[in-house]
Motif scaffolding. Sequence first.
Motif, PDB file in Angstrom:
ATOM      1  N   ALA A 109      -7.908   8.148   4.045  1.00 22.30           N
ATOM      2  CA  ALA A 109      -8.889   7.378   4.817  1.00 22.30           C
ATOM      3  C   ALA A 109      -8.389   7.044   6.215  1.00 22.30           C
ATOM      4  O   ALA A 109      -9.162   6.566   7.051  1.00 22.30           O
ATOM      5  N   ARG A 110      -7.125   7.314   6.486  1.00 23.17           N
ATOM      6  CA  ARG A 110      -6.581   7.025   7.803  1.00 23.17           C
ATOM      7  C   ARG A 110      -7.249   7.924   8.855  1.00 23.17           C
ATOM      8  O   ARG A 110      -7.441   9.125   8.624  1.00 23.17           O
ATOM      9  N   ALA A 169      -5.344   5.905  -6.045  1.00 18.92           N
ATOM     10  CA  ALA A 169      -5.658   4.910  -5.019  1.00 18.92           C
ATOM     11  C   ALA A 169      -4.755   5.082  -3.800  1.00 18.92           C
ATOM     12  O   ALA A 169      -5.190   4.908  -2.653  1.00 18.92           O
ATOM     13  N   TYR A 170      -3.509   5.420  -4.052  1.00 22.02           N
ATOM     14  CA  TYR A 170      -2.544   5.674  -2.970  1.00 22.02           C
ATOM     15  C   TYR A 170      -3.009   6.830  -2.091  1.00 22.02           C
ATOM     16  O   TYR A 170      -3.024   6.734  -0.852  1.00 22.02           O
ATOM     17  N   ASP A 186       0.813  -1.216   0.000  1.00 23.36           N
ATOM     18  CA  ASP A 186       0.000   0.000   0.000  1.00 23.36           C
ATOM     19  C   ASP A 186       0.845   1.264   0.000  1.00 23.36           C
ATOM     20  O   ASP A 186       0.365   2.324  -0.406  1.00 23.36           O
ATOM     21  N   TRP A 187       2.110   1.160   0.469  1.00 22.49           N
ATOM     22  CA  TRP A 187       2.895   2.358   0.726  1.00 22.49           C
ATOM     23  C   TRP A 187       4.220   2.320  -0.017  1.00 22.49           C
ATOM     24  O   TRP A 187       4.551   1.329  -0.690  1.00 22.49           O
ATOM     25  N   PHE A 205       3.321   2.332   6.336  1.00 22.27           N
ATOM     26  CA  PHE A 205       3.108   3.767   6.232  1.00 22.27           C
ATOM     27  C   PHE A 205       4.169   4.499   7.052  1.00 22.27           C
ATOM     28  O   PHE A 205       4.482   4.117   8.183  1.00 22.27           O
ATOM     29  N   ARG A 226      -6.081   5.812   0.027  1.00 27.59           N
ATOM     30  CA  ARG A 226      -5.741   5.013   1.215  1.00 27.59           C
ATOM     31  C   ARG A 226      -5.254   5.906   2.343  1.00 27.59           C
ATOM     32  O   ARG A 226      -5.590   5.704   3.515  1.00 27.59           O
ATOM     33  N   ALA A 227      -4.448   6.884   1.984  1.00 23.93           N
ATOM     34  CA  ALA A 227      -3.858   7.741   3.019  1.00 23.93           C
ATOM     35  C   ALA A 227      -4.896   8.628   3.683  1.00 23.93           C
ATOM     36  O   ALA A 227      -4.920   8.756   4.913  1.00 23.93           O
ATOM     37  N   ASP A 252       5.445   8.664   3.263  1.00 18.49           N
ATOM     38  CA  ASP A 252       4.118   8.629   2.652  1.00 18.49           C
ATOM     39  C   ASP A 252       3.311   9.863   3.033  1.00 18.49           C
ATOM     40  O   ASP A 252       2.602  10.440   2.200  1.00 18.49           O
TER      41      ASP A 252
END
Length: 232
Positions: free
Chosen positions: A210-211, A203-204, A169-170, A175, A207-208, A179
């Motif tokens: 959404a943290r 997409a990257y 993902d990272w 992470f 994902r970030a 990132d």
Amino acid sequence: MPPTTTPTPTPTPTPTLTAFERSPDRGRGLARDMRVRWALEEVGQAYEVRLVSFAAMKQPAHLALHPFGQIPTYEEGGLALFESGAIILHIAEQHAGLLPADANARARAIAWMFAALNTVEPPIVERSMAFIFEQDKPWYAARQPMLEERVHTRLGELSKHLGDVGNADWLDGEFSAGDLLMVTVLRRLESSGLLDHYPTLSAYIARAVARPAYRRAFAAQLAVFTGSSAGG
């Protein structure tokens, strides 16, 4: 033998960062204090925010913290820092969660921090500054394709790297602060349409952001613009 006593740990002072009183990004989370807010939320460190106007940023009190009259600044006890990358590196070194424990992985994460700020961000900023300040200049139309090509070059290289690392993902393992900085740099392009060509990067970013730590930081910065209360 006298009884042994456990020393009382010295409490860590609550850091204070500065942010725009009225951010020119209109609450979109693009101002550089957002990077520091996010880092502090990731490591679970409470913080305070001191809002400054554009006029106050050029006054001696603020210039003593940031010699170039910008934001953010960071104060922690007797320490004062400026430059978002340096501040985030300090936070990451003081708290677990933003740099790997393994020495080699840690060095690579720091390298990605520098790559975000020194390799990927400059052409993005140059393009955006030209759009803001040069649209009425006779050279703008001829220069714009070159500026966009420079951005595409970096986006293509970064997208290829993320594709090459397979299902990760990272950028490099878990992470990291690398990132965090890279995503804040890429978000400057979200309204440009340039990211539409790079689904891996989109997409990257998704994902970030959404943290939970990002969401808390974004809500705090947005609250400044809307005038609602926000905590650190």
